[in-house]
Design an enzyme around this catalytic site. Structure first.
Site, PDB file in Angstrom:
ATOM      1  N   ALA A 168       0.882  -0.896   0.075  1.00 24.02           N
ATOM      2  CA  ALA A 168      -0.120   0.023   0.085  1.00 24.02           C
ATOM      3  C   ALA A 168       0.867   1.103   0.030  1.00 24.02           C
ATOM      4  O   ALA A 168       2.096   1.027   0.320  1.00 24.02           O
ATOM      5  CB  ALA A 168      -0.769   0.035   1.264  1.00 24.02           C
ATOM      6  N   GLY A 187       0.632  -4.719   1.010  1.00 22.49           N
ATOM      7  CA  GLY A 187      -0.500  -4.893   0.181  1.00 22.49           C
ATOM      8  C   GLY A 187      -0.234  -5.629  -1.174  1.00 22.49           C
ATOM      9  O   GLY A 187      -1.317  -6.113  -1.691  1.00 22.49           O
ATOM     10  N   GLU A 240      -0.771  -9.174  -0.231  1.00 21.88           N
ATOM     11  CA  GLU A 240      -2.216  -9.329  -0.043  1.00 21.88           C
ATOM     12  C   GLU A 240      -2.954  -9.635  -1.479  1.00 21.88           C
ATOM     13  O   GLU A 240      -3.896 -10.085  -1.626  1.00 21.88           O
ATOM     14  CB  GLU A 240      -2.793  -8.296   0.872  1.00 21.88           C
ATOM     15  CG  GLU A 240      -2.072  -8.558   2.235  1.00 21.88           C
ATOM     16  CD  GLU A 240      -2.581  -7.090   3.165  1.00 21.88           C
ATOM     17  OE1 GLU A 240      -2.013  -6.109   2.777  1.00 21.88           O
ATOM     18  OE2 GLU A 240      -3.092  -7.400   4.293  1.00 21.88           O
ATOM     19  N   GLU A 287       4.312  -5.045   7.562  1.00 21.26           N
ATOM     20  CA  GLU A 287       3.639  -3.866   8.121  1.00 21.26           C
ATOM     21  C   GLU A 287       4.226  -3.619   9.657  1.00 21.26           C
ATOM     22  O   GLU A 287       3.970  -2.401  10.072  1.00 21.26           O
ATOM     23  CB  GLU A 287       2.219  -4.166   8.126  1.00 21.26           C
ATOM     24  CG  GLU A 287       1.394  -3.925   6.828  1.00 21.26           C
ATOM     25  CD  GLU A 287       1.378  -5.339   5.920  1.00 21.26           C
ATOM     26  OE1 GLU A 287       2.293  -6.090   6.361  1.00 21.26           O
ATOM     27  OE2 GLU A 287       0.812  -5.309   4.975  1.00 21.26           O
TER      28      GLU A 287
HETATM   29  N1  CO8 Z   1       4.517   3.104  -0.813  1.00 19.37           N
HETATM   30  C1  CO8 Z   1       4.854   4.239  -1.497  1.00 19.37           C
HETATM   31  N2  CO8 Z   1       5.978   4.401  -2.092  1.00 19.37           N
HETATM   32  C2  CO8 Z   1       6.720   3.289  -2.147  1.00 19.37           C
HETATM   33  C3  CO8 Z   1       6.378   1.935  -1.735  1.00 19.37           C
HETATM   34  C4  CO8 Z   1       5.328   1.880  -1.078  1.00 19.37           C
HETATM   35  N3  CO8 Z   1       4.977   0.735  -0.354  1.00 19.37           N
HETATM   36  N4  CO8 Z   1       7.276   1.213  -2.073  1.00 19.37           N
HETATM   37  C5  CO8 Z   1       8.139   1.845  -2.839  1.00 19.37           C
HETATM   38  N5  CO8 Z   1       7.927   3.316  -3.019  1.00 19.37           N
HETATM   39  C6  CO8 Z   1       8.471   3.995  -3.874  1.00 19.37           C
HETATM   40  C7  CO8 Z   1       9.539   4.668  -3.148  1.00 19.37           C
HETATM   41  O1  CO8 Z   1       9.479   5.592  -2.170  1.00 19.37           O
HETATM   42  C8  CO8 Z   1      10.673   5.121  -4.251  1.00 19.37           C
HETATM   43  O2  CO8 Z   1      10.225   6.616  -4.613  1.00 19.37           O
HETATM   44  P1  CO8 Z   1      11.079   7.548  -4.758  1.00 19.37           P
HETATM   45  O3  CO8 Z   1      11.877   7.132  -6.052  1.00 19.37           O
HETATM   46  O4  CO8 Z   1      10.285   8.718  -4.984  1.00 19.37           O
HETATM   47  O5  CO8 Z   1      12.000   7.862  -3.799  1.00 19.37           O
HETATM   48  C9  CO8 Z   1      10.420   4.164  -5.474  1.00 19.37           C
HETATM   49  O6  CO8 Z   1       9.109   3.583  -5.109  1.00 19.37           O
HETATM   50  C10 CO8 Z   1      11.433   2.880  -5.661  1.00 19.37           C
HETATM   51  O7  CO8 Z   1      11.602   2.432  -4.400  1.00 19.37           O
HETATM   52  P2  CO8 Z   1      12.956   2.376  -3.609  1.00 19.37           P
HETATM   53  O8  CO8 Z   1      13.790   3.384  -4.186  1.00 19.37           O
HETATM   54  O9  CO8 Z   1      12.791   2.309  -2.082  1.00 19.37           O
HETATM   55  O10 CO8 Z   1      13.692   1.154  -4.288  1.00 19.37           O
HETATM   56  P3  CO8 Z   1      14.855  -0.047  -3.748  1.00 19.37           P
HETATM   57  O11 CO8 Z   1      14.931  -0.930  -4.989  1.00 19.37           O
HETATM   58  O12 CO8 Z   1      15.785   0.548  -3.267  1.00 19.37           O
HETATM   59  O13 CO8 Z   1      13.814  -0.772  -2.660  1.00 19.37           O
HETATM   60  C11 CO8 Z   1      11.904  -1.877  -1.790  1.00 19.37           C
HETATM   61  C12 CO8 Z   1      12.594  -1.585  -2.970  1.00 19.37           C
HETATM   62  C13 CO8 Z   1      12.678  -2.798  -0.794  1.00 19.37           C
HETATM   63  C14 CO8 Z   1      10.555  -2.561  -2.078  1.00 19.37           C
HETATM   64  C15 CO8 Z   1      11.490  -0.845  -0.862  1.00 19.37           C
HETATM   65  O14 CO8 Z   1      11.044   0.163  -1.956  1.00 19.37           O
HETATM   66  C16 CO8 Z   1      10.507  -0.904   0.227  1.00 19.37           C
HETATM   67  O15 CO8 Z   1      10.942  -1.213   1.361  1.00 19.37           O
HETATM   68  N6  CO8 Z   1       9.200  -0.559   0.204  1.00 19.37           N
HETATM   69  C17 CO8 Z   1       8.136  -0.427   1.048  1.00 19.37           C
HETATM   70  C18 CO8 Z   1       7.784  -1.824   1.541  1.00 19.37           C
HETATM   71  C19 CO8 Z   1       6.825  -2.073   2.341  1.00 19.37           C
HETATM   72  O16 CO8 Z   1       7.030  -1.795   3.509  1.00 19.37           O
HETATM   73  N7  CO8 Z   1       5.575  -2.394   1.930  1.00 19.37           N
HETATM   74  C20 CO8 Z   1       4.523  -2.405   3.041  1.00 19.37           C
HETATM   75  C21 CO8 Z   1       3.603  -1.238   2.774  1.00 19.37           C
HETATM   76  S1  CO8 Z   1       2.387  -1.168   4.191  1.00 19.37           S
HETATM   77  C22 CO8 Z   1       1.335  -1.896   3.475  1.00 19.37           C
HETATM   78  O17 CO8 Z   1       1.340  -2.566   2.438  1.00 19.37           O
HETATM   79  C23 CO8 Z   1       0.138  -1.968   4.309  1.00 19.37           C
HETATM   80  C24 CO8 Z   1      -1.346  -2.815   3.568  1.00 19.37           C
HETATM   81  C25 CO8 Z   1      -2.260  -2.471   4.278  1.00 19.37           C
HETATM   82  C26 CO8 Z   1      -2.980  -1.186   4.380  1.00 19.37           C
HETATM   83  C27 CO8 Z   1      -4.112  -0.771   5.234  1.00 19.37           C
HETATM   84  C28 CO8 Z   1      -4.725   0.557   5.039  1.00 19.37           C
HETATM   85  C29 CO8 Z   1      -4.848   1.336   6.041  1.00 19.37           C
END
Ligand code: CO8
Length: 260
Positions: A66, A111, A114, A134
């Site tokens: 998400a 997400g 999921e 999460e």
């Molecule tokens: N949300 C928003 N932006 C994201 C997300 C995300 N989940 N994942 C990646 N991005 C963005 C980064 O911020 C980055 O943007 P920018 O270039 O503007 O800085 C771009 O995508 C590329 O990402 P990275 O530079 O971080 O790429 P890397 O190759 O270095 O890393 C990863 C890749 C490991 C996947 C890393 O991006 C990461 O850890 N992402 C987040 C993963 C995460 O924690 N996901 C879980 C999110 S929480 C969730 O899903 C809850 C679901 C339930 C929701 C309930 C609603 C209330």
């Protein structure tokens, strides 16, 4: 100004392909993506000529979760609404009459995982990273992860992933039953296509009722589940495809299922 298009549906013959196209954010799921996915699912539900559906992500990831930027400052009420929106869309995906196959590569986190779990079958590319991180963000899964993951991999495996927020690779995901196949990334699209073609040659109503028997049966005790299965089994005998399938077997020819 026109809204960005983040979710695309492409229909080729009997196979529909849904593609997430928010590559720069690794297909992070924000409200717009969910709304567009919802719209595409409504279209697909009415397209009986589409007999199997593939779901994939463009770019480096299936979906990295998400959208964290969008969630950061949500109030509790808005967070609850966002969770219920995602849950409703993913339930709609699960309830599609057509079989669905997630083609997962890169990252399927939060997400994103999921979303993959709301598909019927998951095929992963080698090297794909899966996880429900999460808790590392101070929250719990909100798009169905705490409910679907234990049903797919069992409570012990699910709790380990959910409590640690740990990331596993495709091999481990296969070992615990989260994905049914792991293939080299170059073969992911072709393998998905082949499986979708195989499914699209089968009787659509039987496939839809198998899904119902499995998903709705999981909510029932075994006796009620068996009764439900028997009623859906009986319903199959109201279709032409049941006659087609059994007569073709006896005549030693290939059945031509019409979805009637
Ligand atoms: N949300 C928003 N932006 C994201 C997300 C995300 N989940 N994942 C990646 N991005 C963005 C980064 O911020 C980055 O943007 P920018 O270039 O503007 O800085 C771009 O995508 C590329 O990402 P990275 O530079 O971080 O790429 P890397 O190759 O270095 O890393 C990863 C890749 C490991 C996947 C890393 O991006 C990461 O850890 N992402 C987040 C993963 C995460 O924690 N996901 C879980 C999110 S929480 C969730 O899903 C809850 C679901 C339930 C929701 C309930 C609603 C209330």
């Amino acid at each position: 100004m026109a809204e960005d298009r983040y979710v695309e549906l492409h229909v080729d013959g009997q196979i529909g392909t849904i593609t997430l196209r928010r590559e720069k954010q690794l297909n992070a799921l924000n409200q717009t993506v969910l709304a567009q996915l919802n719209q595409v699912l409504d279209e697909l539900a009415g397209q009986s000529e589409v007999r199997a559906v593939l779901l994939r992500g463009e770019g480096r990831a299936f979906a990295a979760g998400a959208d964290i930027a969008e969630m950061t400052s949500l109030s509790p009420v808005a967070a609850g609404q966002f969770a219920r929106l995602g849950q409703a869309v993913f339930s709609k995906l699960e309830k599609l009459p057509q079989p669905t196959i997630a083609l997962v590569h890169g990252y399927a986190l939060g997400g994103g995982m999921e979303l993959a779990m709301a598909c019927d079958i998951r095929i992963a590319a080698e090297g794909t990273k899966f996880g429900q991180p999460e808790v590392t963000l101070g929250v719990i899964p909100g798009f169905g992860g705490s409910q679907r993951l234990p049903r797919i991999v069992g409570q012990g495996n699910a709790l380990k992933l959910l409590l640690t927020g740990g990331i596993i690779d495709a091999v481990e995901a296969h070992r615990i039953g989260l994905v049914s196949e792991v293939v080299p990334i170059e073969e992911l699209a072709a393998r998905g296509r082949a499986l979708a073609e195989q499914l699209s040659g089968l009787a659509p109503k039987a496939l839809a009722w198998v899904k119902q028997a499995v998903y709705e049966g999981a909510e029932l005790d075994q006796d009620k589940g068996l009764a439900y299965e028997a009623s859906l089994f009986a319903l199959c005998f109201s279709t032409n495809d049941q006659k087609q399938g059994m007569e073709a077997f006896l005549a030693k020819r290939k059945p031509a299922f019409e979805g009637k």
